[in-house]
Motif scaffolding. Structure first.
Motif, short mmCIF file in Angstrom:
data_model
loop_
_atom_site.label_atom_id
_atom_site.label_comp_id
_atom_site.label_asym_id
_atom_site.label_seq_id
_atom_site.Cartn_x
_atom_site.Cartn_y
_atom_site.Cartn_z
N PHE A 182 0.84 -1.19 0.00
CA PHE A 182 0.00 0.00 0.00
C PHE A 182 0.88 1.26 0.00
O PHE A 182 0.65 2.20 -0.77
CB PHE A 182 -0.91 -0.02 1.23
CG PHE A 182 -1.97 1.05 1.23
CD1 PHE A 182 -3.15 0.85 0.54
CD2 PHE A 182 -1.79 2.23 1.92
CE1 PHE A 182 -4.14 1.83 0.53
CE2 PHE A 182 -2.77 3.21 1.92
CZ PHE A 182 -3.96 3.02 1.22
N GLN A 183 1.90 1.26 0.85
CA GLN A 183 2.82 2.40 0.92
C GLN A 183 3.56 2.59 -0.40
O GLN A 183 3.73 3.72 -0.88
CB GLN A 183 3.82 2.20 2.06
CG GLN A 183 3.21 2.28 3.45
CD GLN A 183 4.19 1.87 4.53
OE1 GLN A 183 5.39 1.85 4.32
NE2 GLN A 183 3.67 1.51 5.69
N PHE A 184 4.02 1.47 -0.98
CA PHE A 184 4.75 1.55 -2.25
C PHE A 184 3.86 2.12 -3.35
O PHE A 184 4.30 2.92 -4.18
CB PHE A 184 5.25 0.16 -2.64
CG PHE A 184 6.14 0.14 -3.83
CD1 PHE A 184 7.27 0.95 -3.90
CD2 PHE A 184 5.87 -0.70 -4.90
CE1 PHE A 184 8.10 0.92 -5.00
CE2 PHE A 184 6.71 -0.73 -6.01
CZ PHE A 184 7.82 0.09 -6.06
N THR A 185 2.59 1.73 -3.35
CA THR A 185 1.64 2.24 -4.35
C THR A 185 1.40 3.73 -4.14
O THR A 185 1.29 4.49 -5.12
CB THR A 185 0.31 1.47 -4.27
OG1 THR A 185 0.57 0.07 -4.41
CG2 THR A 185 -0.64 1.92 -5.36
N ILE A 186 1.34 4.17 -2.89
CA ILE A 186 1.17 5.60 -2.61
C ILE A 186 2.36 6.38 -3.15
O ILE A 186 2.20 7.44 -3.79
CB ILE A 186 1.01 5.85 -1.09
CG1 ILE A 186 -0.35 5.35 -0.61
CG2 ILE A 186 1.18 7.33 -0.76
CD1 ILE A 186 -0.57 5.47 0.87
N VAL A 187 3.57 5.86 -2.92
CA VAL A 187 4.77 6.54 -3.41
C VAL A 187 4.77 6.61 -4.93
O VAL A 187 5.11 7.64 -5.52
CB VAL A 187 6.04 5.81 -2.90
CG1 VAL A 187 7.29 6.41 -3.54
CG2 VAL A 187 6.14 5.92 -1.38
N LEU A 193 1.99 11.67 -10.20
CA LEU A 193 1.46 13.04 -10.09
C LEU A 193 2.53 14.06 -10.46
O LEU A 193 2.25 15.06 -11.15
CB LEU A 193 0.95 13.29 -8.66
CG LEU A 193 -0.37 12.62 -8.29
CD1 LEU A 193 -0.68 12.85 -6.81
CD2 LEU A 193 -1.51 13.15 -9.15
N ILE A 194 3.75 13.79 -10.01
CA ILE A 194 4.87 14.68 -10.39
C ILE A 194 5.10 14.62 -11.90
O ILE A 194 5.38 15.63 -12.54
CB ILE A 194 6.16 14.28 -9.63
CG1 ILE A 194 5.96 14.47 -8.12
CG2 ILE A 194 7.34 15.13 -10.10
CD1 ILE A 194 7.11 13.95 -7.28
N THR A 195 4.96 13.41 -12.47
CA THR A 195 5.09 13.26 -13.92
C THR A 195 4.04 14.07 -14.66
O THR A 195 4.31 14.67 -15.71
CB THR A 195 4.95 11.77 -14.31
OG1 THR A 195 5.96 11.01 -13.63
CG2 THR A 195 5.12 11.58 -15.81
N LEU A 196 2.84 14.12 -14.10
CA LEU A 196 1.76 14.92 -14.69
C LEU A 196 2.16 16.39 -14.75
O LEU A 196 2.01 17.06 -15.79
CB LEU A 196 0.47 14.75 -13.88
CG LEU A 196 -0.70 15.66 -14.25
CD1 LEU A 196 -1.13 15.40 -15.69
CD2 LEU A 196 -1.87 15.44 -13.30
N PHE A 197 2.71 16.91 -13.64
CA PHE A 197 3.16 18.30 -13.62
C PHE A 197 4.31 18.51 -14.61
O PHE A 197 4.40 19.56 -15.26
CB PHE A 197 3.59 18.70 -12.21
CG PHE A 197 2.45 18.99 -11.29
CD1 PHE A 197 1.69 20.14 -11.44
CD2 PHE A 197 2.09 18.10 -10.28
CE1 PHE A 197 0.62 20.41 -10.61
CE2 PHE A 197 1.02 18.36 -9.44
CZ PHE A 197 0.28 19.52 -9.60
N LYS A 198 5.18 17.52 -14.71
CA LYS A 198 6.30 17.62 -15.66
C LYS A 198 5.77 17.77 -17.09
O LYS A 198 6.25 18.61 -17.87
CB LYS A 198 7.18 16.37 -15.57
CG LYS A 198 8.32 16.34 -16.59
CD LYS A 198 9.11 15.06 -16.49
CE LYS A 198 8.38 13.90 -17.14
NZ LYS A 198 8.32 14.01 -18.63
N ASN A 199 4.75 16.99 -17.43
CA ASN A 199 4.20 17.05 -18.78
C ASN A 199 3.47 18.37 -19.04
O ASN A 199 3.47 18.88 -20.17
CB ASN A 199 3.24 15.87 -19.00
CG ASN A 199 3.98 14.55 -19.07
OD1 ASN A 199 5.16 14.51 -19.41
ND2 ASN A 199 3.30 13.46 -18.77
#
Length: 378
Positions: A182-187, A193-199
């Motif tokens: 669960f933690q790994f999926t959150i990370v 989400l950061i990739t979305l901002f990058k794009n």
């Protein structure tokens, strides 16, 4: 050092470590061979996605191979989903239906055939230079983020169901494995989400911001993969699979109500008495890997009925039901003056736990105190 050189250095380091880890996962001898192979594939697809700076040094201008490399991002999250499924369920096998996960990747590449793959170099260059106005690129980005959102939601739902199934059917102390997943999926969700901002910045008036975010993503991605693998490899027993054929008690109850096969209360009381006598006299909870199937076979009550009895009638997960007996046994030992020299670590192993953290958590949940505090306050 300019950002281009920094990006190349970070990419090379990430490439080397990811390939090394993928090779290790494929070659290491383990019973989790399939899960390891899928995660190795996830790492390799990640490498293909992040190798762009090195790829641009080797190839001058847009190419079919370069575009195909870009679309490999559509394989990353489906492979991660299949990895989670393989970790959660012991009987996971590849089936023809799993080819459906290739659909977004195939759709995107089909859409790009007419105005990119099938045209000359000049047309490719024009396509890339005007990418902000190209409907194919807009469609690709929308589909990628939609796909990512759908798969991440599916992973969280899968983990939630798997954890509940584990609690209802198993009494081992490896329920924390689902917390780690669960933690790994959150990370990873944060990473996407950061990739979305990058794009977003990539197609804005500030493309240089996208380049700096890309460097940060490479470092962040490498760190989380190393962290996850360090945890998994140092705790090989962390992930205990469950049987995918198991049903949630809520689903069983629903089926029972629909078929009008409800067992009467008197039968439940008889089964409950039989269960409690077995737990008290035979002490099966001392087995750290006890399952509801083990108890069912011992007292000759069908797994389905036993699951309803414990998880529904007693309103306790099988996991908590068994841990209650373990904690009561541990409390008896802690109160025994003749065993005052026995350490907490020795006690937790004696009563059926194999993890200090899970023992402390269960003990505090049951008594409101840690085992050490309980012994001190006697």
């Amino acid at each position: 050092m300019d950002k281009t050189n920094l990006l190349i250095i970070v990419t090379v380091i990430s490439l080397f470590i990811s390939l090394f880890l993928a090779f290790f996962l494929v070659t290491v001898k383990t019973k989790n061979k399939l899960s390891n192979s899928i995660f190795a594939l996830f790492l390799l697809i990640t490498v293909v996605d992040t190798i762009e700076p090195l790829f641009n040094l080797m190839f001058d201008g847009p190419s079919n191979l370069g575009m195909l490399r870009n679309t490999f991002a559509f394989l990353q999250i489906p492979v991660f989903y299949l990895y989670i499924v393989s970790v959660c369920y012991s009987d996971f096998k590849f089936k023809p239906k799993h080819l459906g996960h290739l659909l977004p990747f195939l759709i995107v590449n089909t859409v790009l055939v007419a105005r990119f793959y099938a045209v000359d170099l000049a047309s490719k260059i024009n396509f890339i230079n005007n990418r902000q106005d190209m409907i194919e690129i807009q469609f690709t980005h929308i589909l990628f983020h939609l796909q990512t959102a759908v798969y991440i939601i599916a992973v969280f739902m899968l983990l939630r169901k798997a954890k509940k199934l584990y609690l209802e059917n198993y009494a081992g102390t490896s329920v924390t494995s689902y917390n780690w997943l669960f933690q790994f999926t959150i990370v990873l969700t944060v990473l996407y989400l950061i990739t979305l901002f990058k794009n977003i910045f990539k197609f804005s008036d500030y493309p240089y911001i996208s380049e700096w975010i890309k460097i940060g993503l490479l470092v962040f991605q490498l760190l989380i993969i190393c962290w996850y693998l360090f945890k998994a490899l140092n705790h090989p027993d962390l992930f205990r699979n469950i049987d995918s054929k198991l049903k949630l008690v809520s689903d069983i109850i629903s089926e029972e109500e629909n078929s009008e096969l409800a067992v009467n209360e008197e039968v439940y009381q008889e089964e409950l008495l039989k269960l409690k006598m077995y737990m008290t006299e035979e002490k099966p909870f001392l087995n750290p890997s006890l399952t509801i199937q083990d108890v069912s076979a011992a007292i000759q009550i069908p797994v389905r009925d036993l699951s309803i009895l414990i998880n529904h009638k007693l309103e306790q997960h099988f996991y908590d039901f068994i841990n209650t007996y373990r904690i009561e046994n541990a409390m008896t030992i802690l109160r025994d003056n003749a065993k005052s020299k026995v350490t907490v670590l020795e006690i937790l192993y004696e009563v059926g736990f194999n993890s200090k953290s899970s023992f402390n958590m269960a003990f505090k949940k049951h008594t409101g105190q840690t085992p050490t505090d309980y012994r001190k306050n006697l």
